[in-house]
Structures are given as C-alpha cells and as structure tokens.
Write a protein that holds these residues in place. Structure first.
Motif, PDB file in Angstrom:
ATOM      1  N   MET A  38       0.839  -1.196   0.000  1.00 33.74           N
ATOM      2  CA  MET A  38       0.000   0.000   0.000  1.00 33.74           C
ATOM      3  C   MET A  38       0.876   1.247   0.000  1.00 33.74           C
ATOM      4  SD  MET A  38      -3.057  -0.853   2.686  1.00 33.74           S
ATOM      5  CE  MET A  38      -3.704   0.785   2.388  1.00 33.74           C
ATOM      6  N   ARG A  39       0.322   2.331  -0.531  1.00 32.78           N
ATOM      7  CA  ARG A  39       1.041   3.600  -0.552  1.00 32.78           C
ATOM      8  C   ARG A  39       0.583   4.440   0.638  1.00 32.78           C
ATOM      9  NH1 ARG A  39       4.093   6.542  -3.953  1.00 32.78           N
ATOM     10  NH2 ARG A  39       3.961   4.871  -5.493  1.00 32.78           N
ATOM     11  N   ILE A  40       1.529   4.779   1.496  1.00 33.49           N
ATOM     12  CA  ILE A  40       1.265   5.613   2.675  1.00 33.49           C
ATOM     13  C   ILE A  40       2.314   6.712   2.702  1.00 33.49           C
ATOM     14  CG2 ILE A  40       1.119   5.688   5.197  1.00 33.49           C
ATOM     15  CD1 ILE A  40       0.344   2.765   5.161  1.00 33.49           C
ATOM     16  N   ALA A  41       1.861   7.955   2.777  1.00 29.14           N
ATOM     17  CA  ALA A  41       2.767   9.112   2.807  1.00 29.14           C
ATOM     18  C   ALA A  41       3.732   9.072   1.635  1.00 29.14           C
ATOM     19  CB  ALA A  41       3.523   9.169   4.132  1.00 29.14           C
ATOM     20  N   SER A  42       3.187   8.781   0.450  1.00 20.36           N
ATOM     21  CA  SER A  42       3.943   8.772  -0.810  1.00 20.36           C
ATOM     22  C   SER A  42       4.956   7.649  -0.895  1.00 20.36           C
ATOM     23  CB  SER A  42       4.663  10.119  -1.030  1.00 20.36           C
ATOM     24  OG  SER A  42       3.738  11.190  -1.025  1.00 20.36           O
ATOM     25  N   ASP A  43       4.901   6.690   0.028  1.00 20.15           N
ATOM     26  CA  ASP A  43       5.834   5.563  -0.005  1.00 20.15           C
ATOM     27  C   ASP A  43       5.053   4.264  -0.086  1.00 20.15           C
ATOM     28  OD1 ASP A  43       8.086   7.204   0.246  1.00 20.15           O
ATOM     29  OD2 ASP A  43       7.944   7.201   2.448  1.00 20.15           O
ATOM     30  N   GLU A  44       5.657   3.301  -0.775  1.00 22.45           N
ATOM     31  CA  GLU A  44       5.075   1.970  -0.807  1.00 22.45           C
ATOM     32  C   GLU A  44       5.438   1.244   0.484  1.00 22.45           C
ATOM     33  OE1 GLU A  44       3.083   0.572  -2.912  1.00 22.45           O
ATOM     34  OE2 GLU A  44       3.032   2.251  -4.343  1.00 22.45           O
TER      35      GLU A  44
ATOM     36  N   ASP B 167      -9.217   3.001   8.131  1.00 23.07           N
ATOM     37  CA  ASP B 167     -10.025   3.930   8.920  1.00 23.07           C
ATOM     38  C   ASP B 167      -9.211   5.109   9.442  1.00 23.07           C
ATOM     39  OD1 ASP B 167     -12.079   2.179   8.476  1.00 23.07           O
ATOM     40  OD2 ASP B 167     -11.908   1.188  10.436  1.00 23.07           O
ATOM     41  N   ALA B 168      -7.930   4.882   9.757  1.00 20.76           N
ATOM     42  CA  ALA B 168      -7.132   5.965  10.334  1.00 20.76           C
ATOM     43  C   ALA B 168      -6.554   6.882   9.269  1.00 20.76           C
ATOM     44  CB  ALA B 168      -5.999   5.380  11.183  1.00 20.76           C
ATOM     45  N   LEU B 169      -6.108   6.300   8.138  1.00 21.94           N
ATOM     46  CA  LEU B 169      -5.408   7.096   7.134  1.00 21.94           C
ATOM     47  C   LEU B 169      -6.236   7.352   5.885  1.00 21.94           C
ATOM     48  CD1 LEU B 169      -1.893   5.364   7.342  1.00 21.94           C
ATOM     49  CD2 LEU B 169      -2.816   7.218   8.741  1.00 21.94           C
ATOM     50  N   GLY B 170      -7.369   6.671   5.771  1.00 19.19           N
ATOM     51  CA  GLY B 170      -8.191   6.845   4.576  1.00 19.19           C
ATOM     52  C   GLY B 170      -7.596   6.209   3.345  1.00 19.19           C
ATOM     53  N   ALA B 171      -6.738   5.216   3.528  1.00 11.95           N
ATOM     54  CA  ALA B 171      -6.089   4.561   2.389  1.00 11.95           C
ATOM     55  C   ALA B 171      -7.022   3.512   1.790  1.00 11.95           C
ATOM     56  CB  ALA B 171      -4.784   3.905   2.837  1.00 11.95           C
ATOM     57  N   ALA B 172      -6.931   3.362   0.479  1.00 14.46           N
ATOM     58  CA  ALA B 172      -7.747   2.362  -0.217  1.00 14.46           C
ATOM     59  C   ALA B 172      -7.084   1.001  -0.115  1.00 14.46           C
ATOM     60  CB  ALA B 172      -7.915   2.755  -1.677  1.00 14.46           C
ATOM     61  N   LEU B 173      -7.874   0.001   0.257  1.00 17.58           N
ATOM     62  CA  LEU B 173      -7.331  -1.343   0.407  1.00 17.58           C
ATOM     63  C   LEU B 173      -7.322  -2.065  -0.933  1.00 17.58           C
ATOM     64  CD1 LEU B 173      -9.124  -2.464   3.699  1.00 17.58           C
ATOM     65  CD2 LEU B 173      -6.822  -1.532   3.436  1.00 17.58           C
TER      66      LEU B 173
ATOM     67  N   VAL C 211      -7.959  -4.983  -3.637  1.00 13.52           N
ATOM     68  CA  VAL C 211      -9.114  -5.860  -3.851  1.00 13.52           C
ATOM     69  C   VAL C 211      -8.776  -7.255  -3.345  1.00 13.52           C
ATOM     70  CG1 VAL C 211     -10.657  -6.862  -5.577  1.00 13.52           C
ATOM     71  CG2 VAL C 211      -9.834  -4.517  -5.844  1.00 13.52           C
ATOM     72  N   GLY C 212      -9.736  -7.862  -2.693  1.00  7.07           N
ATOM     73  CA  GLY C 212      -9.560  -9.243  -2.271  1.00  7.07           C
ATOM     74  C   GLY C 212      -9.187  -9.426  -0.818  1.00  7.07           C
ATOM     75  N   VAL C 213      -9.132  -8.349  -0.030  1.00 10.12           N
ATOM     76  CA  VAL C 213      -8.821  -8.497   1.401  1.00 10.12           C
ATOM     77  C   VAL C 213     -10.040  -9.097   2.088  1.00 10.12           C
ATOM     78  CG1 VAL C 213      -8.242  -7.297   3.534  1.00 10.12           C
ATOM     79  CG2 VAL C 213      -7.243  -6.549   1.364  1.00 10.12           C
ATOM     80  N   PRO C 214      -9.881 -10.191   2.816  1.00  9.39           N
ATOM     81  CA  PRO C 214     -11.038 -10.816   3.471  1.00  9.39           C
ATOM     82  C   PRO C 214     -11.732  -9.839   4.415  1.00  9.39           C
ATOM     83  CG  PRO C 214      -9.153 -12.296   3.501  1.00  9.39           C
ATOM     84  CD  PRO C 214      -8.646 -10.982   3.003  1.00  9.39           C
ATOM     85  N   GLU C 215     -13.039  -9.988   4.515  1.00  6.06           N
ATOM     86  CA  GLU C 215     -13.835  -9.079   5.336  1.00  6.06           C
ATOM     87  C   GLU C 215     -13.468  -9.185   6.814  1.00  6.06           C
ATOM     88  OE1 GLU C 215     -18.557  -8.083   6.182  1.00  6.06           O
ATOM     89  OE2 GLU C 215     -17.972  -9.557   4.666  1.00  6.06           O
ATOM     90  N   ALA C 216     -12.969 -10.337   7.240  1.00  3.92           N
ATOM     91  CA  ALA C 216     -12.608 -10.518   8.652  1.00  3.92           C
ATOM     92  C   ALA C 216     -11.507  -9.556   9.083  1.00  3.92           C
ATOM     93  CB  ALA C 216     -12.163 -11.960   8.896  1.00  3.92           C
ATOM     94  N   PHE C 217     -10.666  -9.094   8.123  1.00  2.00           N
ATOM     95  CA  PHE C 217      -9.561  -8.193   8.451  1.00  2.00           C
ATOM     96  C   PHE C 217      -9.903  -6.730   8.208  1.00  2.00           C
ATOM     97  CE2 PHE C 217      -7.409 -12.196   7.185  1.00  2.00           C
ATOM     98  CZ  PHE C 217      -6.858 -12.510   8.423  1.00  2.00           C
ATOM     99  N   THR C 218     -11.109  -6.461   7.816  1.00  3.01           N
ATOM    100  CA  THR C 218     -11.486  -5.070   7.535  1.00  3.01           C
ATOM    101  C   THR C 218     -12.544  -4.552   8.492  1.00  3.01           C
ATOM    102  OG1 THR C 218     -13.161  -5.804   5.935  1.00  3.01           O
ATOM    103  CG2 THR C 218     -10.929  -5.345   5.097  1.00  3.01           C
TER     104      THR C 218
END
Length: 561
Positions: free
Chosen positions: A1-7, A20-26, A28-35
C-alpha cells in the motif's frame, strides 16, 4: 500500500486500521474478517509506533503516517491519559517535548543503568583513599572565607567531631584562611548551628555542626544507650536550666543564672556551669558562638587532641568606680566557659523516612561514593539498611550511580555521577595524575577512610616485639597519609606510634608532615617514646623522625611547636 507517498508492506490484520485511520484504499480481495472497524484505529497505529521506537516527537509520527501534527497530537494525548505513553523531555540537548512508550522507557532505563555499571571498572582501594580527601578539599585548601567555610559545614553536617580537633586540624585543613571569627560569624548569624554529641575525657567532647535548616534532620536523636545524653542529666538543676530556655529563649549566662535561681534556688557558678555543659554534651543546649568551647578546652584539663594554649584575656576594670552611688550593683563577670547566649537546640525530626532521606543526601555529598563501611563508620541511625532504599531510589532517578567502583568493598556502592570520573582519575599511574599531598588527619576525620570505608592496612612483620596497640578511629589519635596510604598512626597523647611500612621513601614524607604539623601549632608538643612495640630510638621510624627535626631525650624523641 502507498502511505505518505511511499510503498509500504502491512500485516493483513492492520488493513482495517490503516483504512479507517489514514483513509487509504485497500487492495481488492482483502477478506472481510480483516477489515472490520476497531475502536481507536489512530491510537493503535500511533501506539505501535511508540512501542517500536525510542523517544520521539509528534512530527516524527506525522511524517511516518502522512498526517498532520494536530491529528497525531490528539492521539498521543489519548494514549498519555491511559498511561501507555509518557510525555516529557527524555533526550539531552533540549530538542523539545517528546513521547515514549512506558515499557520502552523502562527498558531504556534498565539498559542504560546496566551500561553505566559496565562502564566503570573497579579501582584499587588506595584510589579511594586518595579520592575522599580530595573530594572534601582536604590539603588543597581551595575554599576561602565565610562562603567556603559554609560549604565545608554542609559537607560535614551531622558527623560528630572532637572539639579539640575541630579548629586545629579539621577545619584549617579545608579552609585556606580559617580563623575562629569565620565560624563565629556563621553561628552568630544563625546560618550554622552546633551542639554536643557526647563527652570525652577531660573537658573535651564531640561536637556536631550543621546548617540551621538541616540541623533537625541530621543531628542525632537521643540515644539511651550512649552516655552523655539528655536522659543522663535530668536532675533538678538541669530541668531548671531547660525550663529557663523554653520558647526560643536565648540568654547570656547571668540572665540564665538569675532565672535558675528563681526556680531552683541559689546555685554556684561551678554547679550551673557543670549542668550546662552536661546538657550541651547531651545535645540539648547550644550557643550562638563556639567561644565557650574554646574556653573550656583551654581551661587546663587534658583534651583528646593537644592544642597550643591561648593567652587568657585580661580584665582591667578601668571604669568600675564610675557607677552612680546607689545605682545597680556591678555586673559580675561570667565564667570563661559560659560566654555567649545559650539556647535550646531545635527539636529533632522524628520521621525516620525524612531522616533517612537527609542522611543519604549528606553521605553522598560528604563522600562522593557511599559504601556499607562508610555508613557504619558514622553510626547512622538504622545503619546501612535505613539509607539503602533512599540510595536505590537516587540511582533509579539518575541522581546517583550504583556499581562495583572500588575493588573489595562489595556491590552495594553508590556514587554521584561526577565522583565516578574523579575516582577513576585517582586510579591512574602516579605520573599521569595530580600528586596527592601528604596529610596529617585526626583519626576521626571523615576524610580518613581507614577504619570505615577501608580496613586498616596490615603492619609489616615485627622483629622480636609485639606491636601491642591496634589502630582505631578514636578521639585524640592521628593518621598520616602518603599518596593515599596510611603510613603512620599516632596514638592519643603521641607517646606511641604505629607504622605500616618499612620503606623509607614512605616513612620520611610522613615524618616530615608530622613535624610540620607540630611546628604549625596544630598538635602542640609531641613526645614519642615507642613505635611498633619497641623503643622509638631503635625503630626505623625513629630515624625518620630525627631527620624531620625531632630531638632525642631520655624518654624518646620530642618536638615542640
């Protein structure tokens, strides 16, 4: 994921927190149990940063997560309120307000203390013997004037010292321009208080000095097992004297005698003087000057330490016949040892915790490095066990260090940070350190480490004679230290000497220093008859004393002031 312009790589269980904290897009395919949402996603991320870093500033976290400082500050405030994160200025240099995880800070502190302990290798005992006099300014006489004397009194606060050695050996060795007037100036102004701590043979006794604000904490409470305390002098006359000085009263001798006569009945000057001094040595009374002590020591009776006699003050009575007829009767002179204003000593602090705190601070200030032996040598109430918790707290707060600083003295050694470096400097080879002066000290002087922090040195093998006497820290005895080593021990009275070396390179400087102390008037006359159990004239020490200026007599060797 890209956070603060870094991978960045993330643990999948943090996917919901990052979203939820950073507003980053997850992805595709992350299981719902981890979100699934969590209660405080921002607090979790900031708390994890704190757990994996040392002290940090809010800007560091903001840069890491690509958020504003205000957002991070709010999260840190919540964590601080729960005790998970601590706030303060942790690193030297004053970079500003910082935060640190509580457990991480404890780990840093433990490891820092461990590193400091490993940093100091134990030094030999003779380095401590050089360090303690240097720490107390003995021999160097670097302090001067009233301010310098007050600093010396602070360092000696609460320790009993023989009155006969106080102004002949102990204070002059520390203050370059010492005179009686300096100490009287401090006592008359109320900055320093003195009292007795037990009587000695003759007119001598133990004297305790302390700054006035520290006196209730360091002056010894009444000890029923020791002679000369207030419980031993509780006669009717003594009770009348104490009653006359209640309520912060301070009276000259005649005023005190008149009040005593009104309640007790007429008593002679000798009786009142004896009762007053019994109360002084019991720690109950004090005076606004040490002139009475000096007069008592010079009254003719033998004292623990020989002193040069003072010339008595003359009384001319020039104006005694000018009083008006029928006027008030002439003022009767007070006894010589009753000058100044007498008053009761302040009540002792009864809280053992406060006394232990004061004792630990005074010991660290006095010795720089405190060991079990140095505490035992001062007969601190409760012993080493009473001050150990305070010293341990001082270590944890960074005010003192604990370590194995001096070889052979056990692991329970506590030192001020600045003292450790000076101690290590004294362990350098002789050509790489400042030379230590040869010192003549009272055996009871806190600057003498032998018999307290250090054991007395072993004597060289005697040839056909037994030494008889053994060294001890007792009033009237002297020690001569050469480069930190105890070379000569002088018994009370000076008739018997003990030596701890056969090497003339050590004996001669010690004999020269002893002769110089006699000539300077610190010791009075010295008549030596025996050394190491044998007549002085047949001892190697006798040759050194003769070379120093002692003269043969039918009874031994003698030197006058």
């Amino acid at each position: 994921m890209r956070i603060a312009s870094d991978e960045r790589w993330l643990a999948i269980e943090d996917a919901g927190r990052v979203r939820d904290a950073l507003g980053a897009a997850l992805p595709v395919g992350v299981p719902e149990a981890f979100t699934e949402p969590v209660r405080d996603p921002m607090g979790d991320l900031v708390g994890r940063y704190a757990r994996t870093h040392g002290p940090f500033q809010a800007q560091d976290v903001a840069t890491r997560l690509g958020l504003g400082v205000a957002v991070i500050g709010a999260a840190l405030a919540r964590l601080t309120a729960t005790g998970r994160v601590l706030q303060g200025e942790f690193r030297p240099g004053g970079i500003g307000l910082e935060w640190c995880d509580a457990e991480a800070l404890r780990t840093i502190r433990r490891r820092s203390l461990a590193a400091l302990r490993r940093e100091v290798e134990p030094v030999p005992a003779d380095a401590l013997a050089r360090f303690i006099p240097s720490w107390q300014g003995v021999g160097a006489r670097a302090t001067r004037g009233v301010d310098g004397l007050l600093r010396v009194v602070e360092q000696l606060a609460g320790v009993p010292l023989p009155a006969s050695a106080l102004e002949s050996l102990i204070l002059p060795s520390r203050v370059a321009d010492y005179s009686c007037a300096l100490l009287d100036e401090l006592t008359l102004s109320g900055e320093v208080l003195w009292t007795g701590a037990g009587a000695l043979a003759g007119n001598d006794g133990w004297v305790v000095l302390a700054p006035a604000e520290l006196a209730p904490l360091v002056m010894r409470p009444d000890d029923p097992d020791s002679a000369g305390t207030a419980d031993d002098v509780d006669g009717a006359l003594e009770r009348s004297i104490r009653a006359a000085l209640t309520g912060d009263q301070a009276l000259f001798y005649r005023g005190l005698a008149d009040r005593v006569a009104a309640t007790h009945g007429v008593a002679s000057d000798d009786e009142i003087s004896a009762a007053v001094w019994a109360l002084v040595w019991g720690g109950t009374l004090t005076n606004d000057t040490l002139a009475p002590v000096r007069a008592l020591l010079g009254s003719g009776s033998r004292t623990a330490h020989a002193r040069r006699p003072r010339a008595p003050r003359s009384r001319y009575g020039r104006y005694s016949g000018l009083a008006a007829p029928g006027g008030s009767p002439p003022v009767r002179p007070s006894p010589p040892a009753m000058g100044g204003r007498w008053s009761a000593t302040p009540p002792r602090e009864s809280d053992p915790t406060r006394r232990a705190l004061a004792a630990a601070d005074v010991l660290l200030d006095r010795y720089g490095l405190v060991t079990r032996g140095s505490v035992a040598g001062e007969r601190v109430q409760g012993g080493f066990a009473a001050v150990y918790p305070v010293l341990k707290s001082a270590e944890e707060s960074g005010r003192a260090r604990r370590g194995y600083f001096v070889d052979g003295l056990g692991a329970a050694q506590f030192a001020l940070p600045g003292a450790v470096d000076r101690l290590r400097a004294e362990a350098r080879p002789a050509d790489l350190r400042e030379p230590s002066p040869t010192l003549v000290l009272a055996a009871t002087d806190p600057a003498n480490p032998y018999g307290a922090a250090l054991a007395w040195p072993a004597a060289p093998p005697a040839e056909g004679a037994r030494r008889g006497h053994q060294p001890a820290r007792k009033a009237g005895a002297l020690v001569v230290l050469v480069d930190g080593g105890c070379v000569i021990y002088v018994e009370r009275g000076g008739r018997t000497l003990l030596s701890f070396t056969d090497d003339v390179t050590g004996l001669q400087p010690a004999a020269d220093a002893l002769a110089l102390a006699v000539r300077d008037g610190a010791l009075g006359k010295l008549q030596v008859e025996r050394a190491d159990g044998a007549p002085i004239v047949s001892s190697p020490l006798g040759d050194a004393l003769e070379a120093a200026g002692f003269r043969p007599t039918p009874r031994g060797l003698r030197l006058r002031a």
